[in-house]
Design a protein around this motif. Sequence first.
Motif, PDB file in Angstrom:
ATOM      1  N   UNK A 182       0.822  -1.214   0.000  1.00 26.44           N
ATOM      2  CA  UNK A 182       0.000   0.000   0.000  1.00 26.44           C
ATOM      3  C   UNK A 182       0.853   1.260   0.000  1.00 26.44           C
ATOM      4  N   UNK A 183       2.167   1.089   0.133  1.00 24.74           N
ATOM      5  CA  UNK A 183       3.062   2.242   0.224  1.00 24.74           C
ATOM      6  C   UNK A 183       3.034   3.087  -1.040  1.00 24.74           C
ATOM      7  N   UNK A 184       3.258   4.387  -0.842  1.00 26.49           N
ATOM      8  CA  UNK A 184       3.343   5.289  -1.994  1.00 26.49           C
ATOM      9  C   UNK A 184       4.536   4.839  -2.843  1.00 26.49           C
ATOM     10  N   UNK A 185       4.337   4.737  -4.122  1.00 25.00           N
ATOM     11  CA  UNK A 185       5.467   4.395  -4.992  1.00 25.00           C
ATOM     12  C   UNK A 185       5.612   2.908  -5.248  1.00 25.00           C
ATOM     13  N   UNK A 186       4.791   2.073  -4.563  1.00 25.99           N
ATOM     14  CA  UNK A 186       4.812   0.643  -4.935  1.00 25.99           C
ATOM     15  C   UNK A 186       4.106   0.525  -6.285  1.00 25.99           C
ATOM     16  N   UNK A 187       4.631  -0.259  -7.207  1.00 24.18           N
ATOM     17  CA  UNK A 187       3.980  -0.390  -8.517  1.00 24.18           C
ATOM     18  C   UNK A 187       2.543  -0.906  -8.372  1.00 24.18           C
ATOM     19  N   UNK A 188       1.597  -0.199  -9.006  1.00 25.54           N
ATOM     20  CA  UNK A 188       0.176  -0.569  -8.873  1.00 25.54           C
ATOM     21  C   UNK A 188      -0.553  -0.384 -10.196  1.00 25.54           C
ATOM     22  N   UNK A 189      -1.673  -1.128 -10.299  1.00 23.82           N
ATOM     23  CA  UNK A 189      -2.605  -0.935 -11.423  1.00 23.82           C
ATOM     24  C   UNK A 189      -4.002  -0.886 -10.829  1.00 23.82           C
TER      25      UNK A 189
END
Length: 259
Positions: A182-189
């Motif tokens: 959930x961290x800011x900057x973890x790759x997500x879609x």
Amino acid sequence: MTHAKPRTLEDDIGELSPWFHNLHLPDGTETAPDHSLGDFPGFKWREIAGCIPEDLTGWSALDIGCNAGFYSFELARRGARVLGIDCDSHYLDQANWAAGQYALQDLVEFRQMQVYDLARVKGKFDLVLFMGVFYHLRYPMLALDIVAQKTAGMMLFQTITMPGREVAGQADFWINERDALLGVGWPKMAFIEERFAGDPTNWWIANHAGVEAMLRSAGLKVAGYPGDEIYLCHPDPAHPSCMTTWNRSEFLSATNAGE
Ligand SMILES: C[S@@+](CC[C@H](N)C(=O)[O-])C[C@H]1O[C@@H](n2cnc3c(N)ncnc32)[C@H](O)[C@@H]1O
């Protein structure tokens, strides 16, 4: 005796509408002068034009999701031999008509194809444009793996992204340490189940970190950001995609490509 009214450019444009690309035809007529995004994709082309060589003589180029062919024509004008592919015959009719208007038929070929069909196309391309298509795909990573394998020189990739430019390093975590994801900057879609911007063909919107991670994972190195949400990439022989090594069997199964 009645005389048939001669057919005009406007008649053709009207018959081929609606247009997503505002093409500027040789006599100055525009195909979509009232486009909601402005002079589209002319303003996007001006963002990327500087990072593409002026002289593309002898280059092969692939324009994925070519639509009415705006980028294909620009590349052909620089001397490239271009294959434009799109899954929608409506847009390909526009592209083929426009190729005649510009007299570029000898340099540009348009084919109705899914991006996934590229897995079964022989050879690679010196220059690949993969602009404005990724978020329309239900199988985006598969498409990226396929397209990366077709890229011999450079790729210009554009997609819509979530807000933010943060990129966090991806450490390995214990299986119950999910907060890291959930961290800011973890790759997500973000998955779009119904529609986004009123469009039911929008499926996935990644964050910037996610785009970079997927490009790297497909064996590409990001070399620059020529415009908003645009990534200039090259194959990275030092970090090839895992689908060329331990995960090849999954790729071959998914694409039915064979060896
Ligand atoms: C948003 S438009 C982008 C057009 C152009 N590349 C640009 O950047 O202006 C998306 C285009 O991709 C095409 N497209 C969508 N899904 C596709 C797929 N699976 N394979 C090939 N083309 C696709 C659409 O028909 C449409 O022409």
